[in-house]
Design an enzyme around this catalytic site. Structure first.
Site, PDB file in Angstrom:
ATOM      1  CE  LYS A 127       0.398  52.516  35.389  1.00 20.96           C
ATOM      2  NZ  LYS A 127      -0.287  52.645  36.689  1.00 20.96           N
ATOM      3  CB  SER A 185       2.598  53.455  39.209  1.00 22.97           C
ATOM      4  OG  SER A 185       1.274  53.038  38.981  1.00 22.97           O
ATOM      5  CB  SER A 245      -1.124  54.463  40.529  1.00 19.69           C
ATOM      6  OG  SER A 245       0.013  54.068  41.211  1.00 19.69           O
TER       7      SER A 245
HETATM    8  N1  GLN Z   1       1.936  54.444  45.956  1.00 18.35           N
HETATM    9  C1  GLN Z   1       1.276  53.172  45.731  1.00 18.35           C
HETATM   10  C2  GLN Z   1       2.316  52.060  45.702  1.00 18.35           C
HETATM   11  O1  GLN Z   1       3.465  52.376  45.748  1.00 18.35           O
HETATM   12  C3  GLN Z   1       0.466  53.288  44.503  1.00 18.35           C
HETATM   13  C4  GLN Z   1       0.562  52.200  43.497  1.00 18.35           C
HETATM   14  C5  GLN Z   1      -0.575  52.153  42.516  1.00 18.35           C
HETATM   15  O2  GLN Z   1      -1.653  52.707  42.729  1.00 18.35           O
HETATM   16  N2  GLN Z   1      -0.362  51.408  41.447  1.00 18.35           N
HETATM   17  O3  GLN Z   1       2.006  50.887  45.669  1.00 18.35           O
END
Ligand code: GLN
Length: 472
Positions: free
Chosen positions: A62, A137, A161
């Site tokens: 990532k 994400s 995420s």
């Molecule tokens: N949906 C969560 C957010 O919008 C997940 C983000 C994450 O795990 N990096 O913050």
């Protein structure tokens, strides 16, 4: 997949180059890659790591994982020119295991989001249906595993995420216990919730992944000194006598009855394999509070963590008359709307006069939610629920009611795994409209061995192992 590729070590170069080619071939449809990496330098050192657990295996990181000399943007315009001077700890671990990194994958800007539509390079598309989102994400990493480009990819999980895009893309997504994997060199989001996670296409590979990545790192003081078991050798898919707790609040909140039906069919199969199924009901007010509590904690911590992104120290600098103006311009131009919104909420929660009633209160609610989980896990081996209430939404024209329990609870319950730090993973459970749906399991802290065993049992029940999406 990892094992097979490793056995094919003599063909490593061929496998790696084929992965690079495939990544480029699917890019126009998926838009999952931010930076392609020429693997020749890594391939020239391959012999040194030939006994590693991932020897010759092509992988993806990532793009919030710092890579020495290789651009690391976190999919944010402000980091468009950022070239780290050091590698993240996990990059060293993966290199020593013989893995070859072929690309840096897209994410929601700074990992803030669940859709992978906010990267400054544009949305990532779902390989099962490119009109749908990948989830985020860590969407770029998820789709590169799902479409068969690589068998393994790194993600990060602050609120789900890794586990959410895994559900939308039909792959396995693992978030181990907080402290298992060092976060040194990962661009932070919310330090008390951030975890390194990863994607694979089968449970055995998920075991190998944790063996490679886990372990104490003195540069991340939250890492555990606990021994890392040889999970892949200990793997046992028997569900006989396993006590599995179904989170009733989640099931009751799901609007889409097809999801419930697919989940119930899986539960019946688990029973037939000898699992004992019980219902677990949490305080519904606490369940409804998960998301607001998460946003308060995550946004406050993110605001503090990202105060160094000012165009002065590193990153893209916008012109201005004074230092202050340079900072204001760089931050205004450098961040997307979603991130700016979150910084406003975070700053508000951190105002001295608001800290007690917002930030500290959220921390106390978090503790109450973790207590519920902890109590439930004294009498069951794992908690289980659908990972999301439906398949990946369409990129255009689909919106959920964000005050509904379908959204607040069913779509966002996996945040509980970040509140608690307990190990949690998603794996495919079925298909609807030719798109995958995932199931999520969560176990007690540092009991990844139990989690992998139950996952292997589920994998046997579903038969959904090593599935690959054909990108059309
Ligand atoms: N949906 C969560 C957010 O919008 C997940 C983000 C994450 O795990 N990096 O913050």
């Amino acid at each position: 997949m990892i094992q097979e590729m490793r056995k094919e070590f003599m063909n490593a170069e061929k496998n790696v180059l084929a992965a690079c080619e495939k990544a480029k071939e699917v890019q126009p449809k998926l838009n999952a890659v931010v930076t392609f990496i020429d693997p020749s330098e890594q391939l020239s050192h391959l012999e040194e790591h030939k006994d590693g657990l991932m020897a010759g295996v092509p992988i993806v990181l990532k793009d919030n994982v710092c890579t020495k000399g290789i651009r690391t943007t976190a999919s944010s315009k402000i980091l468009d020119n950022y070239i780290p001077v050091y590698d993240a700890f996990i990059v060293e671990k993966l290199r020593n295991a013989g893995a070859i990194t072929i690309a840096k994958a897209s994410l929601d800007e700074l990992a803030m989001g669940g859709t992978n539509t906010t990267a400054y390079t544009g949305p990532v598309h779902n390989p099962w249906d490119i009109t749908r989102m990948s989830g985020g994400s860590s969407g770029g990493s998820a789709v590169l595993v799902a479409s068969g480009v690589v068998p393994f990819a790194i993600g990060s999980d602050t609120g789900d995420s890794v586990r959410k895009p895994a559900s939308y893309c039909g792959v396995i997504g693992v978030k181990p216990t907080y402290g298992r994997i060092s976060r040194y060199g990962i661009i932070p989001y919310s330090s008390s919730l951030d975890h390194v996670g990863y994607f694979t296409r089968n449970v055995e590979d998920a075991c190998i992944g944790l063996e490679v990545l886990a372990g104490r790192d003195d540069r991340d003081m939250t890492t555990s000194t606990k021994e890392v078991p040889a999970f892949s050798k200990l793997l046992n898919s028997s569900l006989e006598g396993k006590k599995i707790g179904v989170i009733k609040n989640v099931i009751d909140s799901i609007k889409n009855q097809e999801t419930v039906q697919i989940f119930n069919e899986l539960i019946e199969k688990c029973k037939a394999q000898g699992a004992e199924i019980v219902d677990v009901t949490f305080d519904n007010n606490l369940m409804r509070a998960i998301l607001p509590t998460y946003y308060m904690i995550a946004n406050c911590e993110a605001t503090a963590n990202h105060s160094n992104l000012d165009g002065i120290r590193f990153g893209v600098q916008e012109p201005g008359e004074s230092t202050e103006e340079v900072m204001i311009q760089s931050r205004t131009e450098g961040f997307g709307i979603q991130v700016r919104k979150r910084f406003i909420t975070g700053s508000y929660g951190l105002f001295v006069e608001n800290q007690e009633k917002l930030f500290r209160k959220a921390q106390r609610v978090r503790r109450l939610i973790v207590e519920e989980m902890k109590n439930a896990l004294t009498s069951v081996d794992c908690l289980i629920a659908p990972a999301s209430s439906s398949i990946a939404p369409k990129l255009e024209g689909e919106q959920m009611d964000e005050l509904s329990e379908d959204y607040l609870i069913a779509e966002n319950h996996m945040v509980m795994g970040n509140f608690s730090g307990y190990p949690s993973m998603t794996l495919p459970m079925g298909f609807s409209k030719e798109c995958p749906l995932g199931v999520n399991i969560t176990c007690r802290a540092f009991e990844e061995e139990t989690m992998f065993n139950i996952a292997a049992g589920i994998e046997k029940c579903t038969g959904l192992k090593d599935i690959i999406a054909e990108v059309k």
